[in-house]
Design a protein around this motif. Structure first.
Motif, PDB file in Angstrom:
ATOM      1  N   VAL A  11       0.863  -1.193   0.000  1.00  0.00           N
ATOM      2  CA  VAL A  11       0.000   0.000   0.000  1.00  0.00           C
ATOM      3  C   VAL A  11       0.894   1.236   0.000  1.00  0.00           C
ATOM      4  O   VAL A  11       1.663   1.456   0.937  1.00  0.00           O
ATOM      5  CB  VAL A  11      -0.942   0.032   1.221  1.00  0.00           C
ATOM      6  N   GLY A  12       0.772   2.024  -1.084  1.00  0.00           N
ATOM      7  CA  GLY A  12       1.628   3.200  -1.249  1.00  0.00           C
ATOM      8  C   GLY A  12       2.606   2.950  -2.372  1.00  0.00           C
ATOM      9  O   GLY A  12       3.455   2.050  -2.278  1.00  0.00           O
ATOM     10  N   ALA A  13       2.454   3.704  -3.473  1.00  0.00           N
ATOM     11  CA  ALA A  13       3.292   3.457  -4.661  1.00  0.00           C
ATOM     12  C   ALA A  13       4.256   4.616  -4.856  1.00  0.00           C
ATOM     13  O   ALA A  13       4.304   5.247  -5.914  1.00  0.00           O
ATOM     14  CB  ALA A  13       2.406   3.246  -5.876  1.00  0.00           C
ATOM     15  N   GLY A  14       5.019   4.934  -3.811  1.00  0.00           N
ATOM     16  CA  GLY A  14       6.059   5.957  -3.907  1.00  0.00           C
ATOM     17  C   GLY A  14       7.425   5.283  -3.957  1.00  0.00           C
ATOM     18  O   GLY A  14       7.546   4.112  -4.324  1.00  0.00           O
ATOM     19  N   GLN A  15       8.444   6.035  -3.544  1.00  0.00           N
ATOM     20  CA  GLN A  15       9.823   5.533  -3.580  1.00  0.00           C
ATOM     21  C   GLN A  15       9.960   4.183  -2.872  1.00  0.00           C
ATOM     22  O   GLN A  15      10.534   3.235  -3.411  1.00  0.00           O
ATOM     23  CB  GLN A  15      10.714   6.560  -2.869  1.00  0.00           C
ATOM     24  N   ALA A  16       9.416   4.092  -1.667  1.00  0.00           N
ATOM     25  CA  ALA A  16       9.570   2.866  -0.886  1.00  0.00           C
ATOM     26  C   ALA A  16       8.746   1.731  -1.495  1.00  0.00           C
ATOM     27  O   ALA A  16       9.230   0.592  -1.624  1.00  0.00           O
ATOM     28  CB  ALA A  16       9.157   3.113   0.569  1.00  0.00           C
ATOM     29  N   GLY A  17       7.503   2.013  -1.869  1.00  0.00           N
ATOM     30  CA  GLY A  17       6.635   0.970  -2.413  1.00  0.00           C
ATOM     31  C   GLY A  17       7.204   0.360  -3.682  1.00  0.00           C
ATOM     32  O   GLY A  17       7.240  -0.869  -3.845  1.00  0.00           O
ATOM     33  N   GLY A  31       5.058 -15.205  -5.839  1.00  0.00           N
ATOM     34  CA  GLY A  31       3.610 -14.975  -5.763  1.00  0.00           C
ATOM     35  C   GLY A  31       3.219 -13.625  -6.339  1.00  0.00           C
ATOM     36  O   GLY A  31       4.067 -12.809  -6.694  1.00  0.00           O
ATOM     37  N   PRO A  32       1.896 -13.369  -6.435  1.00  0.00           N
ATOM     38  CA  PRO A  32       1.407 -12.099  -6.979  1.00  0.00           C
ATOM     39  C   PRO A  32       1.853 -10.899  -6.136  1.00  0.00           C
ATOM     40  O   PRO A  32       1.895 -10.994  -4.900  1.00  0.00           O
ATOM     41  CB  PRO A  32      -0.118 -12.239  -6.911  1.00  0.00           C
ATOM     42  N   ILE A  33       2.198  -9.818  -6.806  1.00  0.00           N
ATOM     43  CA  ILE A  33       2.556  -8.574  -6.105  1.00  0.00           C
ATOM     44  C   ILE A  33       1.668  -7.450  -6.642  1.00  0.00           C
ATOM     45  O   ILE A  33       1.631  -7.214  -7.855  1.00  0.00           O
ATOM     46  CB  ILE A  33       4.028  -8.175  -6.340  1.00  0.00           C
ATOM     47  N   THR A  34       0.939  -6.799  -5.740  1.00  0.00           N
ATOM     48  CA  THR A  34       0.150  -5.628  -6.137  1.00  0.00           C
ATOM     49  C   THR A  34       0.763  -4.402  -5.489  1.00  0.00           C
ATOM     50  O   THR A  34       0.954  -4.360  -4.273  1.00  0.00           O
ATOM     51  CB  THR A  34      -1.322  -5.782  -5.670  1.00  0.00           C
ATOM     52  N   LEU A  35       1.084  -3.417  -6.327  1.00  0.00           N
ATOM     53  CA  LEU A  35       1.639  -2.145  -5.858  1.00  0.00           C
ATOM     54  C   LEU A  35       0.550  -1.108  -6.061  1.00  0.00           C
ATOM     55  O   LEU A  35       0.212  -0.787  -7.198  1.00  0.00           O
ATOM     56  CB  LEU A  35       2.886  -1.804  -6.676  1.00  0.00           C
ATOM     57  N   LEU A  36      -0.008  -0.621  -4.962  1.00  0.00           N
ATOM     58  CA  LEU A  36      -1.227   0.180  -5.062  1.00  0.00           C
ATOM     59  C   LEU A  36      -1.032   1.566  -4.449  1.00  0.00           C
ATOM     60  O   LEU A  36      -0.490   1.687  -3.351  1.00  0.00           O
ATOM     61  CB  LEU A  36      -2.345  -0.566  -4.326  1.00  0.00           C
ATOM     62  N   GLY A  37      -1.457   2.601  -5.167  1.00  0.00           N
ATOM     63  CA  GLY A  37      -1.336   3.955  -4.632  1.00  0.00           C
ATOM     64  C   GLY A  37      -2.551   4.799  -4.968  1.00  0.00           C
ATOM     65  O   GLY A  37      -3.282   4.499  -5.925  1.00  0.00           O
ATOM     66  N   ASP A  38      -2.733   5.855  -4.175  1.00  0.00           N
ATOM     67  CA  ASP A  38      -3.955   6.639  -4.373  1.00  0.00           C
ATOM     68  C   ASP A  38      -3.767   7.848  -5.282  1.00  0.00           C
ATOM     69  O   ASP A  38      -4.717   8.568  -5.559  1.00  0.00           O
ATOM     70  CB  ASP A  38      -4.566   7.053  -3.020  1.00  0.00           C
ATOM     71  N   GLU A  39      -2.548   8.106  -5.746  1.00  0.00           N
ATOM     72  CA  GLU A  39      -2.392   9.213  -6.686  1.00  0.00           C
ATOM     73  C   GLU A  39      -2.756   8.725  -8.089  1.00  0.00           C
ATOM     74  O   GLU A  39      -2.724   7.527  -8.361  1.00  0.00           O
ATOM     75  CB  GLU A  39      -0.960   9.742  -6.631  1.00  0.00           C
ATOM     76  N   GLN A  40      -3.068   9.705  -8.956  1.00  0.00           N
ATOM     77  CA  GLN A  40      -3.571   9.324 -10.281  1.00  0.00           C
ATOM     78  C   GLN A  40      -2.446   8.966 -11.260  1.00  0.00           C
ATOM     79  O   GLN A  40      -2.710   8.508 -12.353  1.00  0.00           O
ATOM     80  CB  GLN A  40      -4.401  10.475 -10.886  1.00  0.00           C
ATOM     81  N   HIS A  41      -1.195   9.183 -10.856  1.00  0.00           N
ATOM     82  CA  HIS A  41      -0.090   9.042 -11.803  1.00  0.00           C
ATOM     83  C   HIS A  41       0.677   7.744 -11.568  1.00  0.00           C
ATOM     84  O   HIS A  41       0.642   7.188 -10.472  1.00  0.00           O
ATOM     85  CB  HIS A  41       0.868  10.224 -11.645  1.00  0.00           C
ATOM     86  N   VAL A  80      -3.096   2.451  -9.741  1.00  0.00           N
ATOM     87  CA  VAL A  80      -3.016   3.843  -9.286  1.00  0.00           C
ATOM     88  C   VAL A  80      -4.427   4.393  -9.056  1.00  0.00           C
ATOM     89  O   VAL A  80      -5.424   3.771  -9.426  1.00  0.00           O
ATOM     90  CB  VAL A  80      -2.234   4.742 -10.294  1.00  0.00           C
ATOM     91  N   GLY A  81      -4.507   5.565  -8.441  1.00  0.00           N
ATOM     92  CA  GLY A  81      -5.807   6.225  -8.234  1.00  0.00           C
ATOM     93  C   GLY A  81      -6.744   5.461  -7.314  1.00  0.00           C
ATOM     94  O   GLY A  81      -7.955   5.616  -7.385  1.00  0.00           O
ATOM     95  N   THR A  82      -6.182   4.628  -6.442  1.00  0.00           N
ATOM     96  CA  THR A  82      -7.031   3.797  -5.572  1.00  0.00           C
ATOM     97  C   THR A  82      -6.592   3.958  -4.124  1.00  0.00           C
ATOM     98  O   THR A  82      -5.441   3.644  -3.783  1.00  0.00           O
ATOM     99  CB  THR A  82      -6.906   2.311  -5.991  1.00  0.00           C
TER     100      THR A  82
END
Ligand SMILES: Cc1cc2nc3c(=O)[nH]c(=O)nc-3n(C[C@H](O)[C@H](O)[C@H](O)COP(=O)(O)OP(=O)(O)OC[C@H]3O[C@@H](n4cnc5c(N)ncnc54)[C@H](O)[C@@H]3O)c2cc1C
Length: 425
Positions: A11-17, A31-41, A80-82
């Motif tokens: 959770v969080g798709a910035g530098q660390a994510g 296994g599956p990896i989901t990288l999820l962030g709330d910004e639109q970019h 993204v955007g989530t």
């Protein structure tokens, strides 16, 4: 599910994510990896947002860490955007719920939720023309506002405030910087370097107001800001205000999970949170860090390099990969033609050596604790910085007597550290 096949939600798709997801694959996670962030970019870098990206105008695609192919090749699902509104876990696995009620199941959770710009609660802080700077959208709005020059008041004397001041000054703005502390960059560098930056900004035409706070922003409710009233009653006229008073870790999800939080999600040396399974990394965490003179302590850093290192450690913990020793923290700041590079932590130092002359705008301050090099602030001295960074990473030393000698490259003065009394006993 075996550990290697477990699904990981970051959770969080910035530098660390981004680093965490990439390192998981590098360390063999299947296994599956989901990288999820709330910004639109697509995930992007923040450092240029107060520097070249601010004057030129930030272009999200140009700031992206990686191409879409990078993620596709590694089978990393970037969402993204989530925004994740809720999290529930049992023994580390659980369900994340998005704002629109979608449920995402995971076996392992990584929190890389970063930080948000700290707000200033004084009257008028929501007037038009009062800006904060954390995201590419913030930078785009500020870039637009900077197009027509005028009077800018920056609140805060940390890196982001000073970088914005430098950028705006270079674009022809009349710039005032107002800070509560009695020196610039108080949290990050020693007094010699603070004084240098004070003079460097003044030489370039910026007015700095030390040890005073704003009490309100002036302007009619529906209009733009027109001025900043200070605690002594004086008013600085302003067409634009930027508030740069630090960042607040985004810990709300961790708190809801009942994880230990103390101005940052508390993690151990392996990036594990207090539940012993969930990992966390980046600006949102507080992690164990030895501080010269103070022994082990926990520190919250806000820097690219520490976000990367913490993310690697967290990925290693999930995959059971042995980790190499964490290098000392380092970071940089660009203001005008001045590049500051800092290696190590100077906060507990008991002695300093000055190498070069601040008047030349090229010098290094080396910090010592009990005779041993612990940190350096380097202004326009990249070779000194590289030498100190390598020296600290190798746990070596630079004898004080050699440190000031500009005739000898610093890297030639690096020596194996003298064993301490304790180690030889
Ligand atoms: C203007 C600026 C200039 C900087 N300059 C430098 C520099 O010169 N050198 C340096 O070393 N460092 C610099 N930094 C600091 C550096 O950018 C940060 O340390 C780094 O971005 C930290 O990365 P992070 O992944 O921890 O957090 P972030 O980059 O903040 O990423 C976290 C992400 O998680 C998302 N998120 C949070 N909560 C949720 C949720 N519930 N659901 C979904 N998504 C969520 C956030 O929206 C964000 O996108 C700068 C920062 C800024 C803002």
């Amino acid at each position: 599910v075996s550990a290697g096949n477990s699904s990981v939600l970051v959770v969080g798709a910035g530098q660390a994510g981004v680093q965490l997801a990439a390192s998981l694959r590098e360390f063999g996670h299947e296994g599956p990896i989901t990288l999820l962030g709330d910004e639109q970019h697509q995930p992007y870098q923040r450092p240029p947002l107060s520097k070249t990206g601010l004057s030129a105008g930030p272009v999200p695609a140009a700031l992206a860490f990686r191409t879409p192919e990078f993620y596709a090749d590694r089978d990393i699902d970037v969402v993204v955007g989530t925004h994740i509104a809720e999290l529930q876990t049992t023994d580390g696995s659980g369900i994340a719920t998005t704002d629109d009620g979608r449920a995402i199941a995971f076996d392992r959770l990584a929190l890389a939720t970063g930080a948000r710009a700290r707000r200033l609660r004084v009257p008028g802080s929501d007037l038009r023309g009062v800006h904060h700077l954390r995201t590419v959208d913030d930078a785009a709005a500020l870039h637009l506002a900077l197009k027509r020059s005028g009077r800018l008041v920056v609140i805060g004397g940390g890196f982001i405030g000073l970088e914005v001041a430098a950028t705006a000054r270079s674009m022809g703005w009349d710039v005032h910087v107002v800070l509560a502390d009695d020196r610039l960059l108080n949290r990050s560098v020693g007094p010699v370097v603070s004084e240098f930056y004070l003079q460097a900004h003044r030489r370039r035409g910026v007015t700095v107001h030390l040890a005073i706070t704003p009490t309100r922003f002036l302007g009619a409710a529906t209009d733009a800001v027109t001025g900043v009233e200070l605690a002594d009653g004086s008013v600085l006229p302003a067409d634009l205000v930027v508030i740069g008073i630090g960042a607040q870790p985004r810990t709300e999800l961790a708190e809801r999970l009942g994880l230990e939080v103390a101005d940052g999600i508390v993690v151990d040396a392996g990036g594990l949170t207090s539940d012993g399974v969930t990992v966390a990394a980046g600006d949102c965490v507080r992690c164990p860090t030895p501080i010269p003179g103070r022994g082990p302590d926990t520190v919250r850093f806000e820097a690219v390099n520490t976000a990367i290192d913490q993310a690697k450690v967290a990925a290693a913990t999930i995959t059971g990969t042995p980790v190499v020793r964490r290098p000392p923290p380092w970071f940089w700041s660009d203001q005008y033609d001045l590049k500051l590079q800092v290696a190590g932590l100077s906060s507990g130092a008991d002695d300093v050596v000055l190498r070069g002359d601040p008047a030349d705008e090229s010098f290094t301050v080396l910090y010592y604790f009990q005779g041993r090099l612990v940190s350096a602030d380097c202004v326009n001295r990249p070779t000194d910085f590289l030498a100190v960074k390598a020296c600290l990473s190798a746990d070596h030393d630079v004898p004080k007597e050699a440190a000031a000698d500009l005739g000898t490259p610093l890297k030639r003065s690096v020596r194996p550290r003298q064993p301490t009394l304790q180690a030889t006993a």
